[in-house]
Scaffold this motif. Structure first.
Motif, short mmCIF file in Angstrom:
data_model
loop_
_atom_site.label_atom_id
_atom_site.label_comp_id
_atom_site.label_asym_id
_atom_site.label_seq_id
_atom_site.Cartn_x
_atom_site.Cartn_y
_atom_site.Cartn_z
N VAL A 126 59.64 52.05 24.18
CA VAL A 126 59.15 53.37 25.34
C VAL A 126 58.32 53.44 25.85
CG1 VAL A 126 58.15 55.06 24.97
CG2 VAL A 126 60.77 54.87 23.39
N ALA A 127 56.90 52.36 25.10
CA ALA A 127 55.55 52.14 25.05
C ALA A 127 55.68 51.46 26.51
CB ALA A 127 54.59 50.96 24.61
N MET A 128 56.42 49.79 26.89
CA MET A 128 56.49 49.48 27.81
C MET A 128 57.40 50.08 29.54
SD MET A 128 58.26 45.25 26.64
CE MET A 128 57.45 44.35 25.79
N SER A 129 57.41 51.14 29.12
CA SER A 129 58.53 51.91 29.69
C SER A 129 57.22 52.99 30.13
CB SER A 129 59.95 52.73 29.49
OG SER A 129 60.49 52.08 29.03
N ALA A 130 57.10 53.59 29.11
CA ALA A 130 55.88 54.67 29.70
C ALA A 130 54.22 53.41 30.50
CB ALA A 130 55.22 55.17 28.57
N SER A 131 54.30 52.97 30.20
CA SER A 131 53.32 51.47 31.28
C SER A 131 53.82 51.17 32.91
CB SER A 131 52.92 50.66 30.72
OG SER A 131 54.43 49.35 30.80
N HIS A 132 55.13 51.41 33.03
CA HIS A 132 55.67 51.01 34.28
C HIS A 132 55.83 52.66 34.87
CE1 HIS A 132 56.51 47.43 34.44
NE2 HIS A 132 57.62 46.93 32.96
N ALA A 133 56.01 53.79 34.35
CA ALA A 133 56.84 54.91 34.53
C ALA A 133 55.38 55.52 35.66
CB ALA A 133 57.22 55.55 34.10
N ARG A 134 55.75 56.65 37.12
CA ARG A 134 54.78 56.86 37.67
C ARG A 134 55.22 58.19 37.53
NH1 ARG A 134 54.39 52.89 42.61
NH2 ARG A 134 54.14 50.48 41.17
N SER A 135 54.02 59.23 38.12
CA SER A 135 54.56 60.67 38.14
C SER A 135 55.97 61.09 39.15
CB SER A 135 53.03 60.99 39.46
OG SER A 135 53.46 62.80 38.70
N GLY A 136 56.35 61.10 39.07
CA GLY A 136 57.89 62.06 39.64
C GLY A 136 59.26 60.57 39.20
N ASP A 137 58.87 59.87 38.48
CA ASP A 137 60.20 58.77 38.08
C ASP A 137 60.32 59.40 36.84
OD1 ASP A 137 58.65 57.33 39.99
OD2 ASP A 137 58.00 55.90 38.38
N ALA A 138 60.93 58.77 36.05
CA ALA A 138 62.19 59.52 34.19
C ALA A 138 62.25 58.11 34.56
CB ALA A 138 63.25 59.69 35.07
N VAL A 139 61.87 57.98 32.67
CA VAL A 139 62.12 57.21 32.08
C VAL A 139 63.40 57.29 31.65
CG1 VAL A 139 61.52 55.96 29.67
CG2 VAL A 139 59.71 56.35 31.44
N LEU A 140 65.17 56.30 31.57
CA LEU A 140 65.86 56.57 31.22
C LEU A 140 66.42 55.85 30.15
CD1 LEU A 140 68.94 57.85 31.35
CD2 LEU A 140 69.05 56.12 33.17
N LEU A 141 66.97 56.19 28.78
CA LEU A 141 67.61 55.26 28.02
C LEU A 141 69.14 55.95 27.88
CD1 LEU A 141 67.61 53.52 24.95
CD2 LEU A 141 67.93 55.87 23.84
N SER A 142 69.58 55.02 28.39
CA SER A 142 70.41 54.44 28.87
C SER A 142 71.53 53.09 28.82
CB SER A 142 71.58 55.29 30.36
OG SER A 142 72.32 55.25 30.73
N PRO A 143 71.49 52.73 27.54
CA PRO A 143 71.80 51.20 26.68
C PRO A 143 72.86 50.49 26.94
CG PRO A 143 71.27 52.54 25.27
CD PRO A 143 72.08 53.71 26.19
N ALA A 144 73.20 51.15 27.45
CA ALA A 144 75.12 50.38 28.50
C ALA A 144 75.97 49.44 27.13
CB ALA A 144 75.11 49.52 28.88
N CYS A 145 75.06 50.12 25.67
CA CYS A 145 75.59 48.83 24.62
C CYS A 145 75.85 49.60 23.37
CB CYS A 145 74.92 47.98 24.09
SG CYS A 145 74.56 46.91 25.06
N ALA A 146 76.26 49.39 21.99
CA ALA A 146 76.38 50.34 20.88
C ALA A 146 75.35 50.06 20.36
CB ALA A 146 78.14 49.34 20.26
N SER A 147 74.61 51.04 19.32
CA SER A 147 73.60 50.87 18.68
C SER A 147 73.37 50.32 17.61
CB SER A 147 73.28 52.62 18.43
OG SER A 147 74.10 53.06 17.68
N PHE A 148 74.46 49.16 16.74
CA PHE A 148 74.66 49.19 15.73
C PHE A 148 73.93 47.77 15.14
CE2 PHE A 148 79.20 51.14 16.11
CZ PHE A 148 78.85 52.72 15.93
N ASP A 149 73.35 47.88 16.43
CA ASP A 149 72.17 45.98 15.47
C ASP A 149 71.27 46.59 14.62
OD1 ASP A 149 71.92 47.62 18.59
OD2 ASP A 149 70.79 45.66 18.72
N GLN A 150 71.07 47.56 15.21
CA GLN A 150 69.63 48.14 15.47
C GLN A 150 69.47 49.73 14.15
OE1 GLN A 150 66.67 47.68 18.01
NE2 GLN A 150 66.01 45.43 17.63
N PHE A 151 70.39 50.47 14.85
CA PHE A 151 70.59 51.63 14.48
C PHE A 151 71.66 52.61 13.96
CE2 PHE A 151 68.10 50.72 18.58
CZ PHE A 151 67.22 51.37 17.98
#
Length: 493
Positions: free
Chosen positions: A431-456
């Motif tokens: 999330v911190a890395m994504s915030a550093s890349h994003a500019r006004s007008g952008d969207a940060v999208l969590l859409s992992p394309a993977c299951a969650s069970f490795d960390q969640f």
């Protein structure tokens, strides 16, 4: 598989394998304990990891053996109730079968004991949204339908109950579900695989689509498809299939009473688009329900979900006005293209439900703004090549995390990805890395394309953590311009 009658449960020693965090395990334990069974729960997860489910069972006479499966628990076991996530080759399950212990699942118990007809909804993508739309459309049953008489065995049910893989066990409601009601269940391929073992299938079934998924469990697309097809195999059943899906469209003849839905393919009987309106087609006539512009959920894939839900709602005997009002009021499901805030001109969108590449591709096609995309998680044995090729034209940057990082990174490299690709150790850093890349007008999208069970714990836990970390990472940068309270809101295209 064996299902005891309710009067046989008092004193029966039952072992529930896999409590989980989606409600099925909790529902099974509550049902069994309510009927006097002596219940022990075994799960590989710890009490801390299962705290939410353990709390839900407080006050019940249940014994917990967590953190491992112990063969000694099978010594006195008279019935083993397993989670659908338990694969057939699980050593503990095999030992139980070897000992001759009867095996059941939460869903199989429900299907065997339910007195009302069941409509099952499955598919690789869209089944939760479709199920939720059906629930919204059938809240107002009764009154004139202004639609042709629906096919099948649902004779204008008094009440429609909704549960299953959507996260709601209906076992505890069995005593209240009447023969003249109807039940709608969201069903996974794992659950349908277990239903086949007992030869019991829903009275009506709907398949949204079939795309690569769960190949780490099923091995091949053929085996995965066969599991999904079980939803259409009920004797005299109504089968609803996606005419636009090249695989599922061929399953039309599987059901005794076939119906279809589609945006593009001709539909003789079922749900279709007519002049931009969601409509019911029957005998050459199109009965319009509502325009697609009235839907609050974005994307062509959600138009398909609405068509599927309209067809299912018609089968259930919903009124035209009930379907139209339910669809128009539906704001989407949490963790499904959920736009939850805008900070400093950057929108944040939670699509944690996207556990396969096709779901993420659908999100990229639906959203119009430049994206910073968070990808990765548990690898389900799926290919990432098509998704990798779509990244550069749509994304400003990509942040990878989880067990599938190396596989996705290799696919991006092969595709000649031209945008920055970061690798994060966990979601907070992503999330911190994504915030550093994003500019006004952008969207940060969590859409992992993977299951969650490795960390969640599950995709819901992943989505909730993402929203919390987003607020944390953006604190002080700008005041919140928009924050949704109450019902979730889906992102706009």
């Amino acid at each position: 598989m064996f299902t005891p009658a309710a009067h046989e449960l008092p004193g029966m020693r039952v072992l529930v394998m896999g409590l989980g965090l989606f409600g099925g395990g909790v529902g099974a334990v509550r049902f069994l304990a309510k009927h006097g069974a002596r219940v022990t729960v075994t799960d590989l997860k710890s009490a801390e990891q299962l705290a939410e489910s353990v709390r839900a069972l407080e006050g019940l006479p249940v014994e917990f053996h967590l953190g491992a499966h112990r063969e000694a628990d099978l010594d006195a076991c008279e019935l083993l109730v397993i989670s659908p996530a338990v694969p057939p080759d699980n050593p503990f399950l095999r030992e139980a079968v070897k000992r001759g212990i009867p095996v059941e699942t939460e869903l199989n118990l429900f299907v065997k004991l339910c007195r009302a007809p069941i409509l099952g909804i499955t598919g690789s993508n869209g089944k939760t949204t479709t199920t939720a739309l059906v629930e919204a459309a059938t809240r107002r049953m009764g009154g004139p339908t202004w639609l042709p008489a629906p096919p099948g065995c649902f004779d204008r049910p008094k009440r429609v109950w909704v549960g299953g893989n959507i996260g709601r066990s209906l076992l505890a409601d069995l005593g209240d579900i009447q023969p003249n009601d109807a039940v709608v269940l969201e069903l996974s391929s794992f659950q349908l695989e277990n239903l086949a073992a007992i030869g019991r299938f829903p009275a009506a079934g709907l398949v949204t689509n079939l795309q690569p998924n769960h190949l780490d469990r099923h091995g091949t697309m053929e085996a995965y498809g066969n599991a999904k097809k079980n939803v259409l195999r009920g004797r005299g059943s109504v089968g609803i299939v996606n005419a636009d899906c090249p695989v599922v469209g061929k399953w039309l003849s599987t059901a005794a009473n076939p119906l279809s839905f589609g945006r593009r393919a001709p539909v003789a009987r079922g749900a279709c688009l007519s002049g931009g309106w969601i409509s019911i087609a029957d005998s050459g006539d199109a009965h319009t329900i509502l325009p697609t512009s009235a839907l609050r959920i974005p994307g062509l894939f959600n138009v398909e979900n609405a068509l599927a839900a309209a067809c299912a709602s018609w089968v259930l005997g919903a009124t035209k006005d009930g379907i139209a009002q339910g669809f128009a009021e539906f704001r989407g499901c949490e963790h499904r293209l959920e736009s939850f805030g805008t900070w400093g001109g950057v929108s944040w969108i939670n699509d944690s439900i996207a556990t396969n590449p096709d779901s993420t591709l659908a999100a990229l096609r639906t959203l119009s703004q430049p994206l910073v995309l968070i990808l990765g998680g548990h690898d389900k044995g799926l290919p990432f090549e098509d998704l990798a090729r779509a990244i550069s034209p749509r994304c400003r940057a990509v942040v990878l995390l989880g067990a599938a990082t190396a596989k996705i990174g290799a696919a991006l490299e092969t595709a000649g990805c031209s945008v920055p690709v970061d690798r994060a150790k966990d979601l907070r850093e992503a999330v911190a890395m994504s915030a550093s890349h994003a500019r006004s007008g952008d969207a940060v999208l969590l859409s992992p394309a993977c299951a969650s069970f490795d960390q969640f714990r599950n995709f819901e836990d992943r989505g909730k953590q993402f929203k919390a970390f987003a607020k944390e990472a953006t604190a002080g940068r700008a005041e919140v311009e928009e924050m949704i309270a109450g019902a979730p809101r889906t992102a706009t295209a």
